[in-house]
Write an enzyme that holds these catalytic residues in place. Structure first.
Site, PDB file in Angstrom:
ATOM      1  N   ASP A  12       0.848  -1.184   0.000  1.00 43.11           N
ATOM      2  CA  ASP A  12       0.000   0.000   0.000  1.00 43.11           C
ATOM      3  C   ASP A  12       0.892   1.245   0.000  1.00 43.11           C
ATOM      4  O   ASP A  12       0.501   2.301   0.457  1.00 43.11           O
ATOM      5  CB  ASP A  12      -0.920  -0.023   1.226  1.00 43.11           C
ATOM      6  N   LYS A  83      -1.213  -1.147  -4.603  1.00 45.29           N
ATOM      7  CA  LYS A  83      -2.003   0.037  -4.958  1.00 45.29           C
ATOM      8  C   LYS A  83      -1.161   0.888  -5.897  1.00 45.29           C
ATOM      9  O   LYS A  83       0.027   1.100  -5.675  1.00 45.29           O
ATOM     10  CB  LYS A  83      -2.352   0.842  -3.711  1.00 45.29           C
TER      11      LYS A  83
END
Length: 136
Positions: A12, A83
């Site tokens: 992330d 991400k």
């Protein structure tokens, strides 16, 4: 080969934002590429220089650097999720191509919870084929 490694790597990470959406997205793609190399090994991209980064320095002298950098930490059959921010197919192609080559299944998705104006995407890959596919 004998079940060693982790089942899943989730990234992330995002670069510190500069305010320029394209620059920020490209910097985050670079972090995703590093996370993939960390996961499946330094040979997942044609340019292996991606692995030479302080992020990959061991915190212990007991880590076999050459071994884990070459093969990564993900076990065969493992999953990868990161991400990223959409910045054009030309900037995303190396990352997406590497996941398609090294995993049985790979796709990008935009979560329903993500704002419409956001370029946030997630890249999910499952079924890591192992390092015997690295040089194909």
């Amino acid at each position: 080969p004998n079940g060693e490694g982790v089942d899943c790597v989730i990234s992330d990470m995002a670069a510190n934002f500069t305010g320029d959406r394209r620059t920020d997205a490209i910097r985050t793609i670079n972090l995703c590429e590093k996370a993939l190399a960390f996961s499946i090994g330094s040979s997942c991209f044609s340019n292996n220089d991606i692995i030479h980064d302080p992020m990959f320095e061991p915190r212990s002298n007991h880590v076999d650097m050459k071994n884990w950098q070459e093969r990564g930490l993900l076990r065969v059959g493992g999953k990868f999720l990161c991400k990223l921010f959409s910045c054009g197919k030309e900037n995303e192609k190396d990352l997406i191509s590497a996941t398609k080559m090294h995993f049985d299944f790979s796709f990008t998705l935009k979560p329903h919870a993500s704002r419409n104006e956001s370029s946030e995407l997630y890249l999910f890959a499952t079924g890591f084929k192992g390092n015997h596919h690295s040089n194909q």
